[in-house]
Scaffold this active site. Sequence first.
Site, PDB file in Angstrom:
ATOM      1  N   HIS A   1       0.850  -1.195   0.162  1.00 19.22           N
ATOM      2  CA  HIS A   1       0.283   0.005  -0.153  1.00 19.22           C
ATOM      3  C   HIS A   1       0.862   1.275   0.221  1.00 19.22           C
ATOM      4  O   HIS A   1       0.331   2.366  -0.486  1.00 19.22           O
ATOM      5  CB  HIS A   1      -1.003   0.058   1.237  1.00 19.22           C
ATOM      6  CG  HIS A   1      -2.127   0.488   1.069  1.00 19.22           C
ATOM      7  ND1 HIS A   1      -3.050   0.379   0.025  1.00 19.22           N
ATOM      8  CD2 HIS A   1      -3.324   0.780   1.959  1.00 19.22           C
ATOM      9  CE1 HIS A   1      -4.157   0.737  -0.037  1.00 19.22           C
ATOM     10  NE2 HIS A   1      -4.590   1.009   1.083  1.00 19.22           N
TER      11      HIS A   1
ATOM     12  N   ASP B   1      -0.902   2.771  -5.274  1.00 18.36           N
ATOM     13  CA  ASP B   1      -0.834   1.343  -5.500  1.00 18.36           C
ATOM     14  C   ASP B   1      -2.031   0.608  -6.334  1.00 18.36           C
ATOM     15  O   ASP B   1      -3.037   1.130  -6.184  1.00 18.36           O
ATOM     16  CB  ASP B   1      -0.690   0.413  -4.271  1.00 18.36           C
ATOM     17  CG  ASP B   1      -1.910   0.627  -3.284  1.00 18.36           C
ATOM     18  OD1 ASP B   1      -2.679  -0.301  -3.152  1.00 18.36           O
ATOM     19  OD2 ASP B   1      -2.071   1.643  -3.010  1.00 18.36           O
TER      20      ASP B   1
ATOM     21  N   ASN C   1      -9.543   3.583  -2.096  1.00 19.64           N
ATOM     22  CA  ASN C   1      -9.974   4.337  -1.107  1.00 19.64           C
ATOM     23  C   ASN C   1      -9.243   5.780  -1.076  1.00 19.64           C
ATOM     24  O   ASN C   1      -9.753   6.786  -0.703  1.00 19.64           O
ATOM     25  CB  ASN C   1      -9.957   3.906   0.281  1.00 19.64           C
ATOM     26  CG  ASN C   1     -10.946   2.678   0.496  1.00 19.64           C
ATOM     27  OD1 ASN C   1     -12.205   2.917  -0.384  1.00 19.64           O
ATOM     28  ND2 ASN C   1     -10.859   1.861   1.141  1.00 19.64           N
TER      29      ASN C   1
ATOM     30  N   ASN D   1      -7.121   6.424   3.601  1.00 22.92           N
ATOM     31  CA  ASN D   1      -8.477   6.876   3.443  1.00 22.92           C
ATOM     32  C   ASN D   1      -8.805   8.259   3.648  1.00 22.92           C
ATOM     33  O   ASN D   1      -9.895   8.653   3.598  1.00 22.92           O
ATOM     34  CB  ASN D   1      -9.288   5.805   4.532  1.00 22.92           C
ATOM     35  CG  ASN D   1      -9.309   4.482   4.147  1.00 22.92           C
ATOM     36  OD1 ASN D   1      -8.613   4.147   3.036  1.00 22.92           O
ATOM     37  ND2 ASN D   1      -9.821   3.739   5.059  1.00 22.92           N
TER      38      ASN D   1
END
Length: 194
Positions: free
Chosen positions: A17, A91, A112, A66
Amino acid sequence: MIVGLGNPGREHRDTRHNVGFLVIDELAKRYQLTLSMAPSQVPDTFMAKRFGTEPLLIAKPLTFMNRSGDAVAALARYFDVGAADLLVVVDEAALPFGRLRARARGSAGGHNGLKSVIERLGTQEFPRLRLGIGRGDLRRDLADHVLSTFEPGERAELETFIARAADAAEMFAVEGIGKVMNAYNPEVTAPEID
């Protein structure tokens, strides 16, 4: 302005991530820039800037993936950067490991971090560079996959992959997203990720 998305903290540092953060680190190394806290009007963000014929601002929001849009929108406002001059590096599990895909605009495509940036900027009209991290075992939860570290075979190629992504980001800063798309998007027809 080039913003790499990721999650702060030692436990997230080497995860899939966080490839956006790795690209920013590579750019900072190339330009001998030191990342430091952004002005107080920009929430929880490491950034560095370079002036000259090709000014460059690089940033890593520390607001967690997020909520990346909070920092990205604040940076864009503070430094008066238009959406077309912003590259968001993220990513992408739907792309095989090592594959790059650049787009001038588009939806969040289930990401997100991009969803947060779109919401806070109020537009989908900003360039993005997606870095393929692969999907892994389809029986495994996607969140577990993106928060996992790279496999040994991938780690051997990670430095080259991040360098290519940083090259693409540099090209964006000088020549725009169109050149990046022509140079780095795969020629093989693949499902579109918007």
